[in-house]
Design a protein around this motif. Structure first.
Motif, PDB file in Angstrom:
ATOM      1  N   VAL A   1       0.846  -1.197   0.000  1.00  0.00           N
ATOM      2  CA  VAL A   1       0.000   0.000   0.000  1.00  0.00           C
ATOM      3  C   VAL A   1       0.886   1.253   0.000  1.00  0.00           C
ATOM      4  N   MET A   2       0.686   2.083  -1.043  1.00  0.00           N
ATOM      5  CA  MET A   2       1.426   3.347  -1.124  1.00  0.00           C
ATOM      6  C   MET A   2       0.420   4.495  -1.124  1.00  0.00           C
ATOM      7  N   VAL A   3       0.747   5.553  -0.374  1.00  0.00           N
ATOM      8  CA  VAL A   3      -0.175   6.684  -0.291  1.00  0.00           C
ATOM      9  C   VAL A   3       0.538   7.979  -0.648  1.00  0.00           C
ATOM     10  N   GLY A   4      -0.255   8.969  -1.110  1.00  0.00           N
ATOM     11  CA  GLY A   4       0.328  10.266  -1.437  1.00  0.00           C
ATOM     12  C   GLY A   4      -0.734  11.347  -1.505  1.00  0.00           C
ATOM     13  N   GLY A   5      -0.262  12.579  -1.590  1.00  0.00           N
ATOM     14  CA  GLY A   5      -1.164  13.736  -1.632  1.00  0.00           C
ATOM     15  C   GLY A   5      -0.576  14.845  -0.782  1.00  0.00           C
ATOM     16  N   ALA A   6      -0.851  16.090  -1.187  1.00  0.00           N
ATOM     17  CA  ALA A   6      -0.192  17.247  -0.570  1.00  0.00           C
ATOM     18  C   ALA A   6      -0.258  17.307   0.966  1.00  0.00           C
ATOM     19  N   PRO A   7      -1.384  16.968   1.620  1.00  0.00           N
ATOM     20  CA  PRO A   7      -1.395  17.166   3.081  1.00  0.00           C
ATOM     21  C   PRO A   7      -0.750  16.023   3.876  1.00  0.00           C
ATOM     22  N   LEU A   8      -0.343  14.953   3.183  1.00  0.00           N
ATOM     23  CA  LEU A   8       0.212  13.796   3.906  1.00  0.00           C
ATOM     24  C   LEU A   8       1.689  14.012   4.220  1.00  0.00           C
ATOM     25  N   ASN A   9       2.206  13.175   5.106  1.00  0.00           N
ATOM     26  CA  ASN A   9       3.657  13.132   5.320  1.00  0.00           C
ATOM     27  C   ASN A   9       4.041  11.715   5.752  1.00  0.00           C
TER      28      ASN A   9
END
Ligand code: B1M
Length: 233
Positions: free
Chosen positions: A192-200
């Motif tokens: 599982v890979m996640v991303g997006g501007a508000p994530l860290n």
């Protein structure tokens, strides 16, 4: 700077040197002028710019300005939608170049933007770059509920599940999806890979993702690395 050019009937984007053309493209993106952004993209490519340089400096750079004025209440949703549409026009030109690859499929990814969230530009960019790196990409779209993620995993049996979220209110939904995978005994079957501007990074770890990806380039590198590790294990 821009009025001067916009008011000139004989104004031709081809006449501008690279730096001014990029600035003009930022303005055209800001003003939602899709045809002009497409034309600027084509001109920079003709001048020998790489697709990724056009993407980073002319398109992503322009969208960053839009983001700041959206945040500050200077631009509103309809204008930002037009800017997004103009950016997509430029991305369409770049797509075949970013996706050009002779490599065999190196892995398969199912990717979608989580429930409640309709932002898709970043996800589309990740999809393009992954395709360019030789991955088979199944893009299941935006506003995706956990049931649809599960159906896609069942149908496509990917190596990787990618999730995107651009809102602080929708990023927690990634944990709902991961927790459901755990409950159903499916978590070990997929990276599982996640991303997006508000994530860290910290958020990625806290929700139990295998990786947080800052941008599309990182997503490609991370995907290759994690698949290699999975296969070795
Ligand atoms: Co929205 N919006 N928006 N918006 N929007 C943001 C995200 C916001 C930060 C603007 C701001 O206030 N400055 C703000 C969120 C604030 C917050 O949550 N803290 C915001 C808001 C508030 C909203 C609405 C709520 C506004 C409203 O209605 N009042 C609303 C929500 C709608 C919804 O989703 N339910 C809304 C709507 C919209 C539009 C529809 C108008 C439009 C989206 C159009 C579209 O996507 N088709 C829009 C846009 C365009 C933006 C901004 C301006 C630009 C986003 C973007 O495309 N960036 C954005 C401000 C900003 O981020 N600067 C903003 C360019 C893109 C290339 O970057 O998406 O970060 P990004 O993707 C990167 C990485 O993050 C990473 O790789 C990508 C490429 O390098 N990545 C992944 C992303 N996903 C990944 C998945 C992976 C891996 C990496 O998986 C493996």
């Amino acid at each position: 700077m821009t009025e001067q050019y916009n008011e000139d009937e004989d104004f031709d984007l081809n006449d501008l040197p690279d730096g001014e053309l990029v600035e003009q493209m930022h303005d055209d993106l800001y003003n939602g002028l899709r045809d002009e952004v497409v034309e600027g993209t084509e001109i920079l490519l003709e001048r020998g710019w790489s697709a990724s340089r056009v993407l980073d400096e002319a398109l992503v750079g322009g969208m960053a300005i839009v983001g700041v004025d959206f945040r500050d209440g200077i631009l509103f949703v309809p204008e930002v939608l037009m800017a997004a549409n103009a950016m997509k026009g430029g991305m369409e030109v770049l797509r075949p170049l970013l996706a050009a690859s002779d490599s065999e499929t190196v892995g398969k990814i199912v990717i979608g933007t989580v429930k409640g969230d309709i932002h898709d530009i970043g996800k589309n960019l990740v999809s393009m770059m992954m395709e360019g790196a030789g991955f088979e990409v199944i893009d299941i779209g935006i506003n995706i509920p956990v049931e649809t993620y599960l159906e896609a995993l069942e149908e496509h049996k990917p190596d990787i599940l990618g999730m995107s979220a651009l809102l602080t209110t929708t990023m927690p939904y990634m944990k709902v999806v991961i927790d459901t995978l755990v409950e159903k005994g499916l978590r070990d079957d997929v990276i599982v890979m996640v991303g997006g501007a508000p994530l860290n990074e910290e958020f990625g770890k806290a929700i139990g993702a295998d990786a947080y990806c800052r941008d599309a380039g990182v997503a490609v590198d991370m995907a290759k690395e994690l698949i290699a590790m999975h296969r070795a294990a």
